[in-house]
Design an enzyme around this catalytic site. Sequence first.
Site, PDB file in Angstrom:
ATOM      1  N   CYS A  81       2.489 -12.760   2.883  1.00 59.02           N
ATOM      2  CA  CYS A  81       3.250 -12.931   2.170  1.00 59.02           C
ATOM      3  C   CYS A  81       4.616 -13.686   2.569  1.00 59.02           C
ATOM      4  CB  CYS A  81       3.387 -11.784   1.010  1.00 59.02           C
ATOM      5  SG  CYS A  81       2.143 -11.154  -0.330  1.00 59.02           S
ATOM      6  N   GLU A 124      -1.692 -17.603  -0.037  1.00 62.51           N
ATOM      7  CA  GLU A 124      -2.319 -17.221   0.625  1.00 62.51           C
ATOM      8  C   GLU A 124      -3.445 -17.026  -0.404  1.00 62.51           C
ATOM      9  OE1 GLU A 124      -1.863 -12.722   0.890  1.00 62.51           O
ATOM     10  OE2 GLU A 124       0.500 -13.264   0.204  1.00 62.51           O
ATOM     11  N   HIS A 140      10.706  -9.252  -0.408  1.00 60.69           N
ATOM     12  CA  HIS A 140       9.206  -9.438  -0.725  1.00 60.69           C
ATOM     13  C   HIS A 140       9.176  -8.417  -2.115  1.00 60.69           C
ATOM     14  CE1 HIS A 140       5.560 -10.053  -1.344  1.00 60.69           C
ATOM     15  NE2 HIS A 140       4.941  -9.394  -0.910  1.00 60.69           N
TER      16      HIS A 140
HETATM   17  N1  COA Z   1       3.685   8.101 -16.209  1.00 60.65           N
HETATM   18  C1  COA Z   1       4.937   7.627 -15.260  1.00 60.65           C
HETATM   19  N2  COA Z   1       4.709   7.629 -14.115  1.00 60.65           N
HETATM   20  C2  COA Z   1       3.603   7.680 -13.512  1.00 60.65           C
HETATM   21  C3  COA Z   1       2.220   7.670 -13.990  1.00 60.65           C
HETATM   22  C4  COA Z   1       2.588   7.903 -15.982  1.00 60.65           C
HETATM   23  N3  COA Z   1       2.258   8.458 -16.649  1.00 60.65           N
HETATM   24  N4  COA Z   1       1.183   7.968 -14.247  1.00 60.65           N
HETATM   25  C5  COA Z   1       1.364   7.446 -12.649  1.00 60.65           C
HETATM   26  N5  COA Z   1       2.548   7.285 -12.189  1.00 60.65           N
HETATM   27  C6  COA Z   1       2.911   6.739 -10.966  1.00 60.65           C
HETATM   28  C7  COA Z   1       3.274   7.929  -9.561  1.00 60.65           C
HETATM   29  O1  COA Z   1       4.031   9.071  -9.818  1.00 60.65           O
HETATM   30  C8  COA Z   1       3.599   6.771  -8.432  1.00 60.65           C
HETATM   31  O2  COA Z   1       4.849   6.888  -8.407  1.00 60.65           O
HETATM   32  P1  COA Z   1       5.606   7.028  -7.043  1.00 60.65           P
HETATM   33  O3  COA Z   1       4.585   6.231  -6.143  1.00 60.65           O
HETATM   34  O4  COA Z   1       6.820   7.324  -7.227  1.00 60.65           O
HETATM   35  O5  COA Z   1       4.497   8.403  -6.457  1.00 60.65           O
HETATM   36  C9  COA Z   1       3.172   5.214  -9.260  1.00 60.65           C
HETATM   37  O6  COA Z   1       3.326   6.002 -10.822  1.00 60.65           O
HETATM   38  C10 COA Z   1       1.809   4.892  -9.364  1.00 60.65           C
HETATM   39  O7  COA Z   1       0.959   5.560  -9.286  1.00 60.65           O
HETATM   40  P2  COA Z   1      -0.674   6.146  -8.291  1.00 60.65           P
HETATM   41  O8  COA Z   1      -1.318   6.924  -8.569  1.00 60.65           O
HETATM   42  O9  COA Z   1       0.078   5.844  -6.923  1.00 60.65           O
HETATM   43  O10 COA Z   1      -0.834   4.658  -8.479  1.00 60.65           O
HETATM   44  P3  COA Z   1      -2.270   4.127  -7.837  1.00 60.65           P
HETATM   45  O11 COA Z   1      -3.212   4.435  -7.344  1.00 60.65           O
HETATM   46  O12 COA Z   1      -2.576   3.614  -9.299  1.00 60.65           O
HETATM   47  O13 COA Z   1      -1.920   2.877  -7.169  1.00 60.65           O
HETATM   48  C11 COA Z   1      -0.792   1.001  -6.077  1.00 60.65           C
HETATM   49  C12 COA Z   1      -0.635   2.000  -6.941  1.00 60.65           C
HETATM   50  C13 COA Z   1       0.816  -0.008  -5.880  1.00 60.65           C
HETATM   51  C14 COA Z   1      -0.797   0.932  -4.752  1.00 60.65           C
HETATM   52  C15 COA Z   1      -1.713  -0.035  -6.673  1.00 60.65           C
HETATM   53  O14 COA Z   1      -1.491  -0.593  -7.718  1.00 60.65           O
HETATM   54  C16 COA Z   1      -1.762  -1.228  -5.438  1.00 60.65           C
HETATM   55  O15 COA Z   1      -2.784  -1.254  -4.763  1.00 60.65           O
HETATM   56  N6  COA Z   1      -1.130  -2.377  -5.723  1.00 60.65           N
HETATM   57  C17 COA Z   1      -1.394  -3.872  -4.833  1.00 60.65           C
HETATM   58  C18 COA Z   1      -0.159  -3.520  -3.547  1.00 60.65           C
HETATM   59  C19 COA Z   1       0.373  -4.520  -2.806  1.00 60.65           C
HETATM   60  O16 COA Z   1      -0.006  -5.955  -3.566  1.00 60.65           O
HETATM   61  N7  COA Z   1       0.412  -4.660  -2.179  1.00 60.65           N
HETATM   62  C20 COA Z   1      -0.164  -5.747  -0.819  1.00 60.65           C
HETATM   63  C21 COA Z   1       1.652  -6.404  -0.428  1.00 60.65           C
HETATM   64  S1  COA Z   1       2.745  -5.027   0.471  1.00 60.65           S
END
Ligand code: COA
Length: 399
Positions: free
Chosen positions: A111, A79, A233
Site C-alpha cells: 500500500c 498491488e 493509510h
Molecule cells: N460487537 C462489537 N465489537 C466486536 C464484536 C461485536 N459483536 N465482536 C468483535 N468485536 C470487536 C473486537 O473487540 C475487536 O475490537 P478491538 O480491535 O478494539 O479489540 C474488533 O471487533 C475486531 O475483532 P477481532 O476478533 O480482532 O476480528 P478478526 O479476528 O476477525 O480480525 C482484522 C480483524 C482487522 C485483523 C481482519 O479483519 C483482517 O485481517 N483484516 C485485514 C487487515 C489488513 O488489511 N492488513 C494489511 C494492511 S495493514
Amino acid sequence: MNVGIDGFSFYTPKYFLPLQTLALARQVDPQKYLRGLGQYRMAVLPPDEDVVTMGANAAVNLLNKHSLDDVDLLLFATESAIDQSKAGGLFIHGLLKLSERCRVVELKQACYSGVFGLQLAVSFIKSKMAKKVLLITSDNARYGLATAGESSQGAAAVALLITENPRITALEEQAAFCSFDTMDFFKPNYMSEAIVDGHYSCTVYLNFLKKTWQIYQDETGLGLNDFSAFCFHIPVPRLVEKAYQQLDKHSALFHQEALLYYSRHIGNSYTASFFLGLASLLEQSSCDFTGQRLGCYSYGSGSSSEFFSMIVQPNYKKHLNTDYHMHLLENRIELDIKRYEEFYDFNLLDHVNGCSIPCTVHSGYYRLVKISNHQRIYALHTQQKDLERQVVDEKFYIF
Ligand code: COA
C-alpha cells in the site's frame, strides 16, 4: 519551489455489499463489522473492470478541470498488477490519449507505493525531470470468501495531478521513513488473493507509526500542536482509530470522522486508500484548512512506512470534486450475497479465448471488453440501448 497536489479525483465501482449482509451470510454478529471494525459497506469490482479501468475512470474526471496534454510522467501504483512485465499505466496512457513524450512506470511496495509515487513525482518536478505528473493509485483488495480479511475488502482508484504551484496541497521536505522485512501480508504470483496475518499486520502498522512519528519529531522539532489534522493509510477504519489514540487521545480534534468517511463506505483500496482518506478529510470536513499542516502516515506491508507533511493551499475547496464523489457513492447498486459471490468468483482464465467478458450496465466510462491473444482489450462503455440489443446472444448482468 512549491510542489504538490494540484487536483485529484477518485473512482470506485458502482456496486457495493453492505457489511450487514456479509455478517448475516457468514453468521457473524453485524456489530463486529459495523462497530468493532468501523466498516459499513465495501465496494465490489464487477467482471468487466480492473485496476486499469478504475484508474482510467478516475483520471477521466480530471479532464473537467485540467488538461492532461502536457503530462510527461505517468506513475501507476498498484498491488493488483495485471501483468508482470508491462506497466498497467500504459493501457491508461492509451485510453486517455496522452502525449508520446511521457514516461510511464508501474510502482510496487504494497500500500506504500502510492505515497512513494507522490514523493517521486515531487522530486522529478523539483529537479526539472518532469513538468506535470499523473499519479494513479488503483487496487482491488481481495482476501477470499469467508476468510477473516473478507470484511476488509474494497476497490477504488485515485488519480492525482502533481505540479509546481499546486492548488490543493504542497509537500514539505521533511519526511521520516523506515523498512523492515516482515511477512504480515503478501500475494505470491500464483495467487489472486492476499495472504494476511491480520492481527500481526495491524501491530506492525502501529509500531511503524510510532517509529516514524518519533523520528519525524526528533528530526524536525515539530510536535502534535503543529498539525491541524492527520491523514493515514486506512486498511480498516478501526485500526486508524487506534492510530489516532496512539498519537493523542483527543482524536476528534484532528478530524478523524471526516478522514474515515469515504473508507467506511468503500473499504480498503490498498495504494489508493491513503489518498481516499485525504479526499475524505478535505471534502467531508466543514473546516477550512487553508495554510494548515496535515500529518501524513503511509504504511505498506512487507514492510515500509513513511511520515511526512503537506500544507493546504489557499482556495483549495474550489478545486475539489466533492459533488462528483458524493454522486458516485450515493448512486451505487446494492448487491445481495449471491451476486457478490458471483462477481468475486468470476475467473478471467475462462475468458482468455477471446469471447466477450460479461458486461455490467453500471460499470464505468471505460470497461474491459475481452482478452484476445492474451491481450486485454478495453473500450468506452457502450450505451444502455446497445447492451439491451447484445443481451440476446451473450450472458450479461443487467440490473
Ligand atoms: N460487537 C462489537 N465489537 C466486536 C464484536 C461485536 N459483536 N465482536 C468483535 N468485536 C470487536 C473486537 O473487540 C475487536 O475490537 P478491538 O480491535 O478494539 O479489540 C474488533 O471487533 C475486531 O475483532 P477481532 O476478533 O480482532 O476480528 P478478526 O479476528 O476477525 O480480525 C482484522 C480483524 C482487522 C485483523 C481482519 O479483519 C483482517 O485481517 N483484516 C485485514 C487487515 C489488513 O488489511 N492488513 C494489511 C494492511 S495493514
